[in-house]
Design a protein around this motif. Structure first.
Motif, short mmCIF file in Angstrom:
data_model
loop_
_atom_site.label_atom_id
_atom_site.label_comp_id
_atom_site.label_asym_id
_atom_site.label_seq_id
_atom_site.Cartn_x
_atom_site.Cartn_y
_atom_site.Cartn_z
N VAL A 119 3.15 -0.59 4.19
CA VAL A 119 2.65 0.67 3.98
C VAL A 119 3.82 1.44 3.41
CG1 VAL A 119 1.38 2.67 4.75
CG2 VAL A 119 0.61 0.29 5.52
N GLY A 120 3.72 2.24 2.42
CA GLY A 120 4.65 3.25 1.95
C GLY A 120 5.30 2.87 0.61
N TYR A 121 4.75 1.82 0.15
CA TYR A 121 5.34 1.31 -1.06
C TYR A 121 4.39 1.33 -2.22
CZ TYR A 121 8.47 -1.80 -3.90
OH TYR A 121 9.08 -2.26 -4.91
N ASP A 122 5.02 1.71 -3.52
CA ASP A 122 4.04 1.68 -4.58
C ASP A 122 4.64 0.75 -5.68
OD1 ASP A 122 3.74 2.94 -7.56
OD2 ASP A 122 2.16 3.95 -6.41
N GLU A 123 3.86 -0.02 -6.21
CA GLU A 123 4.34 -1.28 -6.99
C GLU A 123 5.02 -0.62 -8.29
OE1 GLU A 123 2.20 -5.15 -7.06
OE2 GLU A 123 0.58 -3.80 -7.04
N VAL A 124 4.68 0.68 -8.74
CA VAL A 124 5.31 1.28 -9.97
C VAL A 124 6.42 2.10 -9.25
CG1 VAL A 124 5.06 2.87 -11.65
CG2 VAL A 124 3.20 1.28 -11.06
N LYS B 199 0.79 -1.38 -0.15
CA LYS B 199 -0.13 0.07 -0.07
C LYS B 199 0.77 1.28 0.02
CE LYS B 199 -4.14 -2.02 0.24
NZ LYS B 199 -5.19 -1.79 -0.67
N ARG B 200 0.33 2.38 -0.87
CA ARG B 200 1.07 3.49 -0.64
C ARG B 200 1.01 4.29 0.33
NH1 ARG B 200 2.59 6.75 -5.28
NH2 ARG B 200 2.09 8.47 -4.08
N GLU B 201 -0.28 4.27 1.08
CA GLU B 201 -0.44 4.68 2.45
C GLU B 201 -1.59 4.17 3.20
OE1 GLU B 201 -3.74 7.78 0.39
OE2 GLU B 201 -1.51 8.53 0.86
N TYR B 202 -1.78 4.15 4.28
CA TYR B 202 -3.04 3.42 4.98
C TYR B 202 -4.31 3.80 4.51
CZ TYR B 202 -6.18 1.87 8.43
OH TYR B 202 -7.29 1.39 8.97
#
Length: 119
Positions: free
Chosen positions: A38-43, A14-17
């Motif tokens: 949380v804090g990770y973007d797949e792209v 997840k980018r954010e909660y």
């Protein structure tokens, strides 16, 4: 150190909660456990979170208030590329079903879906 994550049955990114994480907590608790980062973007990769302590307290509170019975979980920081990610490890529970808003969830590939009540 560059860490590349890829979503799977036991890992949610997840980018954010958002409250959708709570469905995943239910699903992981009901079956084999898993991790939410949380804090990770797949792209884009590592984005990080601003305040680990504040975010940890918010996530703990949301899980404790929203999932019944209360699941077993652990939250810790992951430090990558001078950024901090929040890792939630959810353990397979002994008291299933674990319900979010009265619904039990399960993992199907990379999605958390309601358990089919007819099976």
């Amino acid at each position: 150190m560059n860490k590349n994550y890829q979503e799977n049955k036991n890992l949610e990114l997840k980018r954010e909660y958002t409250d959708s994480i709570l469905k995943t907590v239910s699903a992981f608790s009901n079956y084999d456990g898993g991790r939410i980062i949380v804090g990770y973007d797949e792209v884009k990769g590592v984005i990080g979170i601003t305040d680990f302590i504040q975010e940890k307290l918010r996530v703990e509170s949301k899980i404790n208030e929203s999932i019944k019975p209360r699941p077993e979980f652990q939250i810790k920081p992951i430090n990558i590329e001078s950024r901090t990610l929040l890792e939630i490890t959810i353990f397979s529970g002994q008291n299933s079903p674990y319900l979010y808003k009265g619904i039990a969830y399960q993992r199907k590939d990379t999605s958390s879906i309601p358990v089919d009540q007819t099976s």
